[in-house]
Design a protein around this motif. Sequence first.
Motif, PDB file in Angstrom:
ATOM      1  N   GLN A 135       4.372  -1.818  10.762  1.00 27.19           N
ATOM      2  CA  GLN A 135       3.773  -2.059  12.078  1.00 27.19           C
ATOM      3  C   GLN A 135       3.467  -3.529  12.297  1.00 27.19           C
ATOM      4  OE1 GLN A 135       0.733   0.948  13.265  1.00 27.19           O
ATOM      5  NE2 GLN A 135       0.970   1.661  11.166  1.00 27.19           N
ATOM      6  N   ASN A 136       3.219  -4.261  11.217  1.00 24.43           N
ATOM      7  CA  ASN A 136       2.835  -5.677  11.360  1.00 24.43           C
ATOM      8  C   ASN A 136       3.190  -6.427  10.082  1.00 24.43           C
ATOM      9  OD1 ASN A 136       0.646  -5.389   9.404  1.00 24.43           O
ATOM     10  ND2 ASN A 136      -0.335  -4.136  10.983  1.00 24.43           N
ATOM     11  N   TRP A 137       3.090  -7.761  10.162  1.00 26.28           N
ATOM     12  CA  TRP A 137       3.533  -8.590   9.031  1.00 26.28           C
ATOM     13  C   TRP A 137       2.585  -8.530   7.843  1.00 26.28           C
ATOM     14  CZ3 TRP A 137       8.323  -9.835   8.372  1.00 26.28           C
ATOM     15  CH2 TRP A 137       9.157  -9.873   9.484  1.00 26.28           C
ATOM     16  N   ALA A 138       1.327  -8.190   8.068  1.00 27.02           N
ATOM     17  CA  ALA A 138       0.408  -8.055   6.930  1.00 27.02           C
ATOM     18  C   ALA A 138       0.866  -6.912   6.033  1.00 27.02           C
ATOM     19  CB  ALA A 138      -1.013  -7.801   7.434  1.00 27.02           C
ATOM     20  N   GLN A 139       1.309  -5.806   6.654  1.00 31.57           N
ATOM     21  CA  GLN A 139       1.782  -4.657   5.859  1.00 31.57           C
ATOM     22  C   GLN A 139       3.006  -5.055   5.032  1.00 31.57           C
ATOM     23  OE1 GLN A 139       2.410  -1.572   8.799  1.00 31.57           O
ATOM     24  NE2 GLN A 139       0.230  -1.031   8.848  1.00 31.57           N
ATOM     25  N   TYR A 140       3.888  -5.856   5.644  1.00 25.71           N
ATOM     26  CA  TYR A 140       5.068  -6.315   4.908  1.00 25.71           C
ATOM     27  C   TYR A 140       4.642  -7.139   3.691  1.00 25.71           C
ATOM     28  CZ  TYR A 140       8.870  -9.453   3.632  1.00 25.71           C
ATOM     29  OH  TYR A 140       9.784 -10.183   2.907  1.00 25.71           O
ATOM     30  N   LEU A 141       3.769  -8.137   3.912  1.00 22.28           N
ATOM     31  CA  LEU A 141       3.391  -9.044   2.818  1.00 22.28           C
ATOM     32  C   LEU A 141       2.711  -8.294   1.680  1.00 22.28           C
ATOM     33  CD1 LEU A 141       1.988 -12.116   4.824  1.00 22.28           C
ATOM     34  CD2 LEU A 141       4.215 -11.915   3.700  1.00 22.28           C
ATOM     35  N   THR A 143       2.916  -5.059   0.978  1.00 23.55           N
ATOM     36  CA  THR A 143       3.848  -4.132   0.315  1.00 23.55           C
ATOM     37  C   THR A 143       4.745  -4.887  -0.665  1.00 23.55           C
ATOM     38  OG1 THR A 143       3.859  -2.670   2.227  1.00 23.55           O
ATOM     39  CG2 THR A 143       5.726  -2.473   0.729  1.00 23.55           C
ATOM     40  N   MET A 144       5.264  -6.046  -0.243  1.00 20.60           N
ATOM     41  CA  MET A 144       6.133  -6.818  -1.139  1.00 20.60           C
ATOM     42  C   MET A 144       5.348  -7.241  -2.392  1.00 20.60           C
ATOM     43  SD  MET A 144       9.193  -6.841   0.082  1.00 20.60           S
ATOM     44  CE  MET A 144      10.265  -8.215  -0.293  1.00 20.60           C
ATOM     45  N   GLN A 145       4.101  -7.635  -2.210  1.00 21.14           N
ATOM     46  CA  GLN A 145       3.295  -8.034  -3.371  1.00 21.14           C
ATOM     47  C   GLN A 145       3.078  -6.850  -4.323  1.00 21.14           C
ATOM     48  OE1 GLN A 145      -0.851  -8.837  -2.612  1.00 21.14           O
ATOM     49  NE2 GLN A 145      -0.837 -10.615  -3.996  1.00 21.14           N
ATOM     50  N   TYR A 146       2.768  -5.687  -3.748  1.00 20.48           N
ATOM     51  CA  TYR A 146       2.593  -4.502  -4.603  1.00 20.48           C
ATOM     52  C   TYR A 146       3.888  -4.184  -5.359  1.00 20.48           C
ATOM     53  CZ  TYR A 146      -1.960  -2.898  -2.692  1.00 20.48           C
ATOM     54  OH  TYR A 146      -3.281  -2.762  -2.360  1.00 20.48           O
ATOM     55  N   VAL A 157       1.894   4.058  -2.302  1.00 26.28           N
ATOM     56  CA  VAL A 157       1.760   5.049  -1.230  1.00 26.28           C
ATOM     57  C   VAL A 157       1.731   4.328   0.119  1.00 26.28           C
ATOM     58  CG1 VAL A 157       0.186   6.761  -0.268  1.00 26.28           C
ATOM     59  CG2 VAL A 157       0.593   6.687  -2.737  1.00 26.28           C
ATOM     60  N   LEU A 158       2.676   4.674   0.994  1.00 25.63           N
ATOM     61  CA  LEU A 158       2.758   4.039   2.323  1.00 25.63           C
ATOM     62  C   LEU A 158       2.473   5.057   3.418  1.00 25.63           C
ATOM     63  CD1 LEU A 158       6.034   1.880   2.048  1.00 25.63           C
ATOM     64  CD2 LEU A 158       3.705   1.043   2.053  1.00 25.63           C
ATOM     65  N   HIS A 162       1.539   1.295   6.334  1.00 20.61           N
ATOM     66  CA  HIS A 162       0.355   0.735   5.678  1.00 20.61           C
ATOM     67  C   HIS A 162       0.362   1.049   4.183  1.00 20.61           C
ATOM     68  CE1 HIS A 162      -3.605  -0.325   4.463  1.00 20.61           C
ATOM     69  NE2 HIS A 162      -3.849   0.913   4.097  1.00 20.61           N
ATOM     70  N   PRO A 163       0.349   0.007   3.328  1.00 19.50           N
ATOM     71  CA  PRO A 163       0.308   0.270   1.884  1.00 19.50           C
ATOM     72  C   PRO A 163      -1.104   0.666   1.441  1.00 19.50           C
ATOM     73  CG  PRO A 163       0.456  -2.102   2.303  1.00 19.50           C
ATOM     74  CD  PRO A 163       0.448  -1.427   3.640  1.00 19.50           C
ATOM     75  N   MET A 164      -1.297   1.957   1.220  1.00 18.82           N
ATOM     76  CA  MET A 164      -2.618   2.451   0.817  1.00 18.82           C
ATOM     77  C   MET A 164      -2.959   1.946  -0.578  1.00 18.82           C
ATOM     78  SD  MET A 164      -5.093   4.039   2.067  1.00 18.82           S
ATOM     79  CE  MET A 164      -4.603   4.962   3.499  1.00 18.82           C
TER      80      MET A 164
END
Length: 670
Positions: A135-141, A143-146, A157-158, A162-164
């Motif tokens: 939904q947004n770039w924060a979720q991308y960043l 998720t990639m870090q995780y 878990v997404l 949103h990376p929970m």
Amino acid sequence: MELNQFQQSILNGIPDTLPALKDYDPGINHAPKRKAILSEQEKKLALRNALRYFPEHLHASLAPEFALELEKYGRIYMYRYRPDYKIFARSINDFPHKSRQAAAIMLMLSNNLDDAVAQHPHELITYGGNGAVFQNWAQYLLTMQYLATMTDEQTLVLYSGHPMGLFPSHKDAPRVIVTNGMVIPNYSKPDDWERFNAMGVSQYGQMTAGSFMYIGPQGIVHGTTITVLNAARMHSKPGETAAGKLFVTSGLGGMSGAQPKAAVIAGVVGVVAEVNPKAAVKRHEQGWVDELHSDLDELIVRIKKAVANKEAISLAYLGNIVDLWEKLAEENIHVDLGSDQTSLHNPWAGGYYPVGYSYEDSNRMMAEEPEKFKLAVRESLKRHVAAINKLTSQGMYFFDYGNAFMLEAGRAGAEIFKNDGTFRYPSYVQDIMGPMCFDYGFGPFRWVCASSDPSDLSLTDRIAAEILEQMYKEAPQEIKNQISDNLTWIKQAEQNKLVVGSQARILYADAEGRIRIAEAFNKAIAEGKLKGPVVLGRDHHDVSGTDSPFRETSNIYDGSSFTADMAIHNVIGDSFRGATWVSIHNGGGVGWGEVINGGFGMVLDGSDDADRRLKNMLFWDVNNGISRRAWARNKEALFAIKRAMEVEPRLKVTIPSIADDSIIDGAFSK
Ligand SMILES: NC(=O)c1ccc[n+]([C@@H]2O[C@H](COP(=O)([O-])OP(=O)(O)OC[C@H]3O[C@@H](n4cnc5c(N)ncnc54)[C@H](O)[C@@H]3O)[C@@H](O)[C@H]2O)c1
């Protein structure tokens, strides 16, 4: 940017200090402004939700910026956080990782956001106008870090992008579980999606967008080729080939633009009408359509010549499809196959251009005189169907291509109904894809070479062709055609230059074919013949993964086509049989609330574990759907599931008894 800078950015996740503001790039295809749907209270909630991703000391700076994004675009995309590096399917080795499986997932989701692949890359939309990866770039960043830091003892878990978080699991568990747009059923209307998405709590993942399995236009070219080939076969005499058959349709847009290329690969004469000259010229420049014609008399002469010479060729008519159909009917041209791919799911806002008006006039009319435009569309659809009816009465086979053609024609008052009130013509799944492919387990098996090296793709093409050749010799008559069509496809795939983005390929195979090809890839990786792992997957237009009463499961006739047990069972079953990631979505293809569809990804790394997982999971991923189709009394699925039980004695499927019609009818007349 240097590789180590790219890797460091991934590991940093969401930066602690404000990154530089990004310009809104007008050269990029952006998502349309979404409709304003939130109340003042809900807007505050959306902002509060967005700020959850950032440290408190940044909130005062970010709040007005995000509020402005919500006002201007209807969503908070957090444009400032879009990374500076280029996002694309690099080699798996370039992604920082502790888990090779997680690195493969980074590659796949990066491909879905590549500027060259995605429809609206800055809004994280891959295709279909609203098919989102995040939904947004924060979720991308985040998720990639995780993904970069997780091990094979954890699962990410997404929730709708949103990376929970990371949760402890084990090496046989999926590395990622994706859900998109799952809502309580009563809240599944299009406006519910608008509201939840604007608040940042849900997203529409389409099918392969939110499950990281998009491979560009290749998938649609293949599906269309198979459809045209099978349609031609259904209407051929024994021993006759597709050569010299005439296929007439419309649309050179996003998906419909695959039709001329597919017609040529299938070996027929394809004639496609397109009213928008820009769309037609673009497809011509890309080499997807061979010739452009704007004079109907000249086109008729060219069609006759192409048919007589049995040319495999595509001809575009720069004009309205209704004019073309009427001319063909008037000239008594024998058309073998007919369809339509105007965007009739969107009839009043540019999906369908009425006959008798120029393209420019129509565009003006739909904005300035919408009621007049509606009338013109309805009149056009009546003439459209009348011409088709005349040609079908002379032997043409017409099918609906999932674009709501018959639905809208019916609403317009066209003569599209039989006496019993049902549609005159079948849909492509009811007549073609369902009984010829899905019921036998044939579906869209795809793979991506994680080395991102074209030579790996070339070798996988050759391996797949060898397997299909062996299978063709051993196969029962019922499925020989499917195998040989895909053999032809894979042999020509490289020369047809179908790759856009990742080094990917698609073909249709049944459970046996998918397993045998996957086993051979895994062996080639173990022996060092392939330079890197291979990611297996499929799209959701398949036998088991998708419950969609107006498309994938439209040839289920036991009343269960509005249930979604199959799709849910499928994703659960895949997840504990070895999938590397799984996804389950509300919506996709035919719309939010209209379909539940699931997918998977599986990384082959040459190990014994991968060999065990692929056999276990692929067998289930196909036979689950065949068993449901067999229980619905589909003859082809009954054949396929009985055959599967002979091969695998541990498979025991409940087989239906078929009641005689006279007993059923008699029971109610007493
Ligand atoms: N290809 C498939 O496998 C498939 C599967 C399911 C559904 N569909 C449906 O097919 C439709 C088309 O999809 P798309 O992505 O190509 O859409 P699109 O809007 O990009 O393309 C449709 C094209 O039709 C043209 N057009 C409209 N009215 C016309 C007319 N009267 N005469 C000639 N040309 C006309 C438009 O100018 C446009 O270029 C959609 O409704 C889609 O849902 C396709």
